[in-house]
Design a protein around this motif. Structure first.
Motif, PDB file in Angstrom:
ATOM      1  N   VAL A  81       0.815  -1.213   0.000  1.00 38.70           N
ATOM      2  CA  VAL A  81       0.000   0.000   0.000  1.00 38.70           C
ATOM      3  C   VAL A  81       0.852   1.267   0.000  1.00 38.70           C
ATOM      4  O   VAL A  81       0.591   2.207  -0.768  1.00 38.70           O
ATOM      5  CB  VAL A  81      -0.981  -0.001   1.193  1.00 38.70           C
ATOM      6  CG1 VAL A  81      -1.739   1.318   1.264  1.00 38.70           C
ATOM      7  CG2 VAL A  81      -1.953  -1.160   1.074  1.00 38.70           C
ATOM      8  N   ALA A 102       2.393   1.754  -3.360  1.00 38.19           N
ATOM      9  CA  ALA A 102       1.375   2.136  -4.343  1.00 38.19           C
ATOM     10  C   ALA A 102       1.012   3.606  -4.203  1.00 38.19           C
ATOM     11  O   ALA A 102       0.867   4.326  -5.200  1.00 38.19           O
ATOM     12  CB  ALA A 102       0.138   1.259  -4.169  1.00 38.19           C
ATOM     13  N   ASN A 154      -6.834  -6.683  -0.022  1.00 43.26           N
ATOM     14  CA  ASN A 154      -6.416  -6.008  -1.245  1.00 43.26           C
ATOM     15  C   ASN A 154      -7.249  -4.770  -1.538  1.00 43.26           C
ATOM     16  O   ASN A 154      -6.825  -3.901  -2.304  1.00 43.26           O
ATOM     17  CB  ASN A 154      -6.487  -6.961  -2.439  1.00 43.26           C
ATOM     18  CG  ASN A 154      -5.381  -7.991  -2.395  1.00 43.26           C
ATOM     19  OD1 ASN A 154      -4.343  -7.777  -1.777  1.00 43.26           O
ATOM     20  ND2 ASN A 154      -5.599  -9.124  -3.037  1.00 43.26           N
ATOM     21  N   LEU A 190      -5.882  -1.316  -1.457  1.00 38.99           N
ATOM     22  CA  LEU A 190      -5.155  -0.766  -2.592  1.00 38.99           C
ATOM     23  C   LEU A 190      -6.035   0.067  -3.523  1.00 38.99           C
ATOM     24  O   LEU A 190      -5.524   0.763  -4.402  1.00 38.99           O
ATOM     25  CB  LEU A 190      -4.486  -1.897  -3.385  1.00 38.99           C
ATOM     26  CG  LEU A 190      -3.282  -2.538  -2.682  1.00 38.99           C
ATOM     27  CD1 LEU A 190      -3.007  -3.930  -3.241  1.00 38.99           C
ATOM     28  CD2 LEU A 190      -2.055  -1.659  -2.814  1.00 38.99           C
ATOM     29  N   SER A 225      -4.647   3.287  -6.027  1.00 38.00           N
ATOM     30  CA  SER A 225      -4.406   2.776  -7.375  1.00 38.00           C
ATOM     31  C   SER A 225      -5.161   3.619  -8.392  1.00 38.00           C
ATOM     32  O   SER A 225      -6.282   4.071  -8.134  1.00 38.00           O
ATOM     33  CB  SER A 225      -4.870   1.319  -7.498  1.00 38.00           C
ATOM     34  OG  SER A 225      -4.136   0.465  -6.644  1.00 38.00           O
ATOM     35  N   THR A 234      -3.483  -2.112 -10.006  1.00 37.68           N
ATOM     36  CA  THR A 234      -3.582  -3.347  -9.218  1.00 37.68           C
ATOM     37  C   THR A 234      -4.526  -4.337  -9.875  1.00 37.68           C
ATOM     38  O   THR A 234      -5.680  -4.001 -10.163  1.00 37.68           O
ATOM     39  CB  THR A 234      -4.085  -3.044  -7.796  1.00 37.68           C
ATOM     40  OG1 THR A 234      -3.179  -2.148  -7.155  1.00 37.68           O
ATOM     41  CG2 THR A 234      -4.180  -4.327  -6.975  1.00 37.68           C
TER      42      THR A 234
END
Length: 623
Positions: A102, A105, A146, A149, A153, A186
């Motif tokens: 994270v 990202a 996830n 993210l 993203s 992602t």
């Protein structure tokens, strides 16, 4: 359309697809996904891991990392050095491996730099639920870790069926190659889907070339920008990182040489002009030079080129003080072009600068204005010399460390930094000699970025001397990729400065009434505060234990000798120096808004609040 198919697992198909993707700009092609970083666990070892093994190094090079966050940093460093035309992928298992992505990202997306993230995920078919490391949500069963993210993203998808990969992978490549949209992308990959076979159409694996466009400015916007520039008496160009991404440095120089308009740079834009160009005023904003900030305060027109105007650039809205000051923003992203109520020029930086130069033919700023900023630049050069100057036998201060490095590097060396007190010193003092030399990640200012980013730059430009500059606080955050540099034989040079704590935040704490609380690396004293003796931590020994060659320097002469030896080495090398804490950095030339307690029982905080209110009263919001 051909109906020929190939039976592969989803992971195998993804790796094959990625190997056939290319970017192209100005007739030059690059592998869009040039390699994959990975740490394997049960969420990706039998899927992406098996697919990478089967594909082989020629199809998809594999890089072994030690920390998932740092793998993203390495990929970001790689993409930045190649002007976003080539990127890397990062694969992880589920659970902590995925959530470790994270921070990386966020850094990629904040800085508009491409990286492809491939975290493992829960079973799409739910044969066993919950899995090891699976987060259970009581009312949203399709949520996994996830999903953290998503907000960091630029594109996110969860591939719960093999056939979903085809449109999603194409969308992912579109975003990665789009200069206005790029960032972290992602594709969350449930581990059962990774291993599931499907009959894939051969067209999916055909070579694809993603053209990186250079949009030209709208004629009306261009005409309005030209009128504003011709009418301005004290224009100033502020350049951001997009100048480098667009490879627009020559176009910028052509405009400046023709018009005499001075240039100040953000952290990301520094090096757009060589430091000794007569119109290069150096950094702008809170960590800027005196000449850049003085010119900014009196500018009647600010021409932002490929910058997003962070608070450090605008001195938290207090820098551009002239009544009636106006803005013209050239940016490939309309979102950034419209900031500060500017006239917009939505275009590629190089294309836009070239158009401005042609349309401004014959126009030049007044000679007195040129003489003024050139005199200010000469005065600042003396400040830099004073900050760098040191006796050979002296214990170096931090700015003198930079002076020693300045005396050793060549034009093509790359200097990397991200956090602590070094970014301010570098922005004010570093003499950038080429477009790629100054590599500061200051959009997210992430401690731990420097060492893995150095690896990424080495991968992007083999043979280039790379210097990762870190303090002890940053080093202790994330030194693990030293092992990767040693494993891969990448001669990253680490300049490790020991100053026994968080020097930057310590100074900020003192300025804002925090009295340096919790910022020193020291033993607890009798009153419970961390004000005892310095901790007996030997960071040089730690770097050596991870496989680096280590050179210790105690004086300025020893430091120069060590830096010279490191630059000539073909192995990862650490130059360790304990600095003299005596301040030799020029003070801040502009404000930065860090809110101070409005009421406090301690005198330091009360005085800090008084200073804060004086600065805040000068905030100007141009309309």
């Amino acid at each position: 359309m051909s109906t020929t198919t190939r039976r592969l697992t989803t992971a195998q198909a993804l790796v094959r697809f990625l190997s056939a993707q290319y970017s192209e700009r100005d007739g030059v092609r690059h592998r869009l996904i040039a390699g994959t970083w990975g740490i394997f666990g049960h969420g990706n070892v039998a899927g992406i891991g098996q697919a990478l093994l089967q594909a082989g190094e020629e199809t998809m090079p594999f890089h072994q990392g030690r920390n998932e966050q740092s793998m993203v940093h390495a990929a970001v460093g790689y993409a930045r050095h190649l002007n976003r035309l080539s990127a890397q992928a990062v694969t992880t298992s589920i659970g902590p491996g995925a959530t470790n992505l994270v921070t990386g990202a966020a850094l990629a997306t904040v800085n508009r730099l491409p990286v492809l993230l491939l975290p493992g995920d829960y079973f799409a078919t739910r044969p066993a639920d919950p899995l090891l490391q699976q987060l259970e949500h009581p009312v949203e069963a399709d949520v996994s870790v996830n999903d953290t993210l998503r907000p960091v993203s630029k594109y996110f998808d969860r591939i719960t069926r093999p056939e979903m990969l085809i449109p999603s992978a194409l969308s992912a490549m579109r975003v990665l190659a789009d200069p206005a949209e790029t960032g972290a992308v992602t594709l969350a990959l449930p581990q059962d889907v990774q291993a599931e076979a499907y009959d894939w159409p051969e067209e999916f694996f055909a070579e694809r070339v993603w053209h990186v466009r250079r949009p030209a400015p709208d004629p009306l916007e261009l005409a309005e920008a030209v009128r504003a520039i011709r009418a301005a008496e004290r224009p100033l160009i502020v350049v951001g990182g997009g100048v480098h991404h667009s490879e627009a440095e020559r176009a910028l120089k052509a405009l400046v040489d023709a018009t005499g308009i001075p240039v100040a740079s953000t952290q990301a834009g520094k090096g757009s002009l060589r430091y000794d160009h007569p119109a290069d005023l150096g950094g702008i904003g809170h960590t800027g030079t005196a000449v850049a900030d003085d010119i900014a305060r009196t500018a009647d027109l600010v021409i932002g080129v490929a910058t997003r105007y962070t608070d450090f650039t605008t001195a938290s809205g207090t820098l551009f003080q002239r009544p009636g000051v106006r803005f013209v923003n050239l940016n490939i992203t309309a979102f950034d072009a419209h900031k500060l109520a500017a006239r917009t020029l939505v275009a590629d930086a190089r294309t836009g600068l070239t158009a401005l130069t042609e349309a401004l033919s014959g126009h030049r700023v007044d000679e007195a204005y040129e003489a003024e900023y050139r005199a200010g630049k000469a005065r600042w050069d003396e400040v830099v010399e004073a900050a760098y100057r040191a006796e050979d036998s002296a214990v170096p201060t931090q700015t003198q460390v930079l002076g020693a490095l300045d005396s050793v590097v060549g034009d093509d060396d790359v200097v990397i930094n991200a956090a602590g007190s070094l970014p301010g010193d570098l922005h004010k003092l570093w003499r950038a000699r080429s477009p790629r030399q100054y590599h500061l990640e200051y959009g997210y200012s992430c401690m731990g970025y420097e060492i893995p980013a150095g690896i990424g730059v080495q991968q992007a430009a083999p043979g280039t001397p790379v210097w990762s500059l870190v303090g002890d606080g940053t080093y202790l955050m994330m030194p693990t990729e030293i092992v990767t540099a040693v494993q891969e034989g990448l001669p990253v040079n680490l300049v490790l400065i020991q100053n026994h704590g968080y020097a930057s935040i310590g100074g900020l704490s003192e300025e804002t009434g925090g009295e340096r609380f919790g910022t020193a690396y020291r033993y607890r004293a009798a009153d419970g505060t961390f004000t005892g003796a310095p901790l007996p931590v030997d960071l040089a020994a730690n770097a050596a234990s991870l496989g680096m060659d280590v050179l210790r320097a105690k004086t300025v002469r020893e430091l120069r000798d060590a830096l010279t030896e490191a630059r000539a080495s073909i192995r990862p090398t650490c130059v360790y120096v304990e600095t003299d804490p005596t301040p030799t950095s020029p003070p801040a030339e502009a404000w930065w808004d860090v809110p101070v307690a409005e009421v406090a029982a301690r005198e330091a905080a009360s005085h800090a609040r008084e200073r804060y209110e004086r600065h805040a009263a000068g905030r100007h919001r141009p309309l």
